[in-house]
Design an enzyme around this catalytic site. Structure first.
Site, short mmCIF file in Angstrom:
data_model
loop_
_atom_site.label_atom_id
_atom_site.label_comp_id
_atom_site.label_asym_id
_atom_site.label_seq_id
_atom_site.Cartn_x
_atom_site.Cartn_y
_atom_site.Cartn_z
N ARG A 1 0.86 -1.18 0.00
CA ARG A 1 0.00 0.00 0.00
C ARG A 1 0.90 1.23 0.00
O ARG A 1 2.04 1.17 0.47
CB ARG A 1 -0.92 0.00 1.23
CG ARG A 1 -1.83 -1.23 1.32
CD ARG A 1 -2.65 -1.21 2.59
NE ARG A 1 -3.52 -2.37 2.71
CZ ARG A 1 -3.20 -3.51 3.28
NH1 ARG A 1 -1.98 -3.65 3.83
NH2 ARG A 1 -4.05 -4.51 3.35
N LYS B 1 -2.14 -2.71 7.71
CA LYS B 1 -3.28 -2.31 8.52
C LYS B 1 -3.31 -3.12 9.82
O LYS B 1 -2.99 -4.31 9.83
CB LYS B 1 -4.58 -2.55 7.74
CG LYS B 1 -4.76 -1.62 6.55
CD LYS B 1 -6.09 -1.90 5.85
CE LYS B 1 -6.31 -0.95 4.70
NZ LYS B 1 -7.60 -1.21 4.00
N HIS C 1 -2.35 2.72 -5.79
CA HIS C 1 -2.94 1.43 -5.44
C HIS C 1 -3.08 0.52 -6.66
O HIS C 1 -3.20 -0.70 -6.53
CB HIS C 1 -4.30 1.63 -4.78
CG HIS C 1 -4.62 0.59 -3.75
ND1 HIS C 1 -3.99 0.52 -2.53
CD2 HIS C 1 -5.52 -0.44 -3.76
CE1 HIS C 1 -4.48 -0.50 -1.83
NE2 HIS C 1 -5.40 -1.10 -2.57
N ARG D 1 -0.55 -2.14 -6.76
CA ARG D 1 -0.87 -3.26 -5.85
C ARG D 1 -1.82 -4.23 -6.57
O ARG D 1 -1.64 -5.45 -6.50
CB ARG D 1 -1.50 -2.72 -4.57
CG ARG D 1 -1.92 -3.78 -3.55
CD ARG D 1 -2.35 -3.06 -2.26
NE ARG D 1 -3.02 -3.95 -1.34
CZ ARG D 1 -2.40 -4.74 -0.46
NH1 ARG D 1 -1.08 -4.78 -0.45
NH2 ARG D 1 -3.09 -5.48 0.38
N HIS E 1 -3.53 -9.62 3.16
CA HIS E 1 -4.98 -9.67 3.29
C HIS E 1 -5.37 -10.52 4.49
O HIS E 1 -4.76 -11.55 4.76
CB HIS E 1 -5.62 -10.27 2.04
CG HIS E 1 -5.56 -9.37 0.84
ND1 HIS E 1 -5.58 -9.83 -0.45
CD2 HIS E 1 -5.48 -8.02 0.74
CE1 HIS E 1 -5.53 -8.82 -1.29
NE2 HIS E 1 -5.46 -7.72 -0.59
N TYR F 1 -9.00 -10.78 -7.00
CA TYR F 1 -8.02 -10.58 -8.07
C TYR F 1 -7.98 -11.78 -9.02
O TYR F 1 -7.73 -11.63 -10.21
CB TYR F 1 -6.63 -10.35 -7.48
CG TYR F 1 -6.54 -9.09 -6.68
CD1 TYR F 1 -6.50 -7.84 -7.30
CD2 TYR F 1 -6.52 -9.12 -5.29
CE1 TYR F 1 -6.43 -6.68 -6.56
CE2 TYR F 1 -6.45 -7.96 -4.54
CZ TYR F 1 -6.41 -6.74 -5.18
OH TYR F 1 -6.35 -5.59 -4.45
#
Length: 334
Positions: A162, A187, A259, A262, A285, A294
């Site tokens: 990110r 995150k 992004h 990514r 993730h 994806y």
């Protein structure tokens, strides 16, 4: 005696005691929540006709919250995702207040019932390998700023990081010896390790030679030596994409952001046959469903899968329901 306004103290306790101390929220989460409350308080003050200092907790009603969310989406032209992020920050505060002071639990319950808005799920916009190469060729690598931009974009594509994860990168987080890798903090302060191509490591070494940084200092800085901001990266990237679109016309129809690199990393890993659980770990993730998004986006992968299945062979044999005349006759009697 006039009752004092508890709202300022509650909001201060929410940020200082709850988010920072008890929840150990990251600085990015705190800033995001801060921005939400700045916008909300200014919005309410303008509608009430008074200053922000006069706002009472009762003024932040469920109706005002709904009006603010509508303004966020339509007045400020924000996305549904932005609207839901604003609501999450508001909900978090009222959950805190409900536990802190039960006197306001009825108001808190009303605000907490304001629903998140569902948004249509679309395939992520990603870059094809040729488009990535065209963009990476645009920065003028003879200058420090151009070299920095080229290394940053190359790092984003290599790691799938990110943008803020990349901008927070320090030299101490990179392993320059084989096997080369980088330690990223995503995150929720989750840590993950991503492999680095030798080419990416070489670019990072050259950048540090031209612009030396201490091991604990951020690598990507502006012309004043201050940490580079995400808005600055988006501005520069837009310029590079505009130039690259002159030679690669498909870029003209794409909204390219940091992004997007990514997304490109994820889709290209899927196309290369990398196991989906490995990609999940690579990108950091939490849910495998996010990574599967994806896998569904890559048209080339779908095409190859279709070729393996093949078209159904033609057959002259009638279906069983047509061959069994007695069954059809029986159905007609019903």
């Amino acid at each position: 005696m006039k009752k004092s306004n508890p709202f300022p103290a509650l909001l201060r306790a929410f940020f200082q005691e709850w988010l920072a101390e008890q929840r150990s929220a990251s600085v990015h989460t705190i800033r995001s929540y801060r921005d939400t409350w700045r916008l909300l308080l200014r919005f309410i003050a303008e509608r009430k006709g008074g200053g922000v200092a006069r706002i009472m907790l009762a003024d932040v009603s469920a109706g005002e919250v709904r009006a603010f969310l509508h303004h966020t989406e339509h007045g400020r032209r924000g996305t549904i995702g932005t609207r839901n992020c604003r609501l999450a920050a508001i909900r978090s505060f009222f959950s805190f207040v409900a536990d802190k002071d039960p006197e306001y639990i009825a108001q808190c319950a009303e605000v907490l019932t304001v629903p998140l808005k569902r948004e249509p799920t679309s395939a992520p916009c990603y870059l094809e390998p040729g488009e990535v190469e065209a963009i990476l060729a645009q920065p003028d690598r003879s200058t420090i700023e151009g070299a920095r931009d080229h290394v940053l974009l190359s790092f984003l594509y290599n790691s799938g990081a990110r943008i803020q994860e990349a901008l927070d990168l320090c030299a101490e987080a990179i392993r320059f010896e084989a096997p080369t890798c980088v330690r990223l903090y995503g995150k929720g302060r989750k840590e993950r390790i991503c492999p680095l191509w030798p080419e990416t490591v070489t670019l990072l070494k050259k950048l540090l030679e031209r612009q030396p940084r201490a091991t604990g200092e951020r690598i990507f800085v502006n012309r004043y030596g201050e940490p580079l901001g995400a808005s600055g990266v988006r501005f520069k990237l837009a310029t590079y994409v505009e130039e690259a679109a002159k030679s690669v016309s498909t870029l003209r129809s794409k909204h390219v952001t940091p992004h997007s690199f990514r997304h490109a990393t994820a889709v290209h890993l899927v196309a290369a046959g990398v196991d989906i659980t490995v990609i999940r770990s690579w990108l950091g993730h939490v849910s495998l469903d996010t990574t599967n998004h994806y896998a569904q986006a890559n048209l080339e992968t779908k095409r190859k899968a279709l070729e393996q299945v093949g078209a159904p062979a033609a057959s002259n044999v009638p279906p069983s329901w047509k061959r069994d005349a007695s069954l059809m006759e029986w159905l007609d009697t019903l």
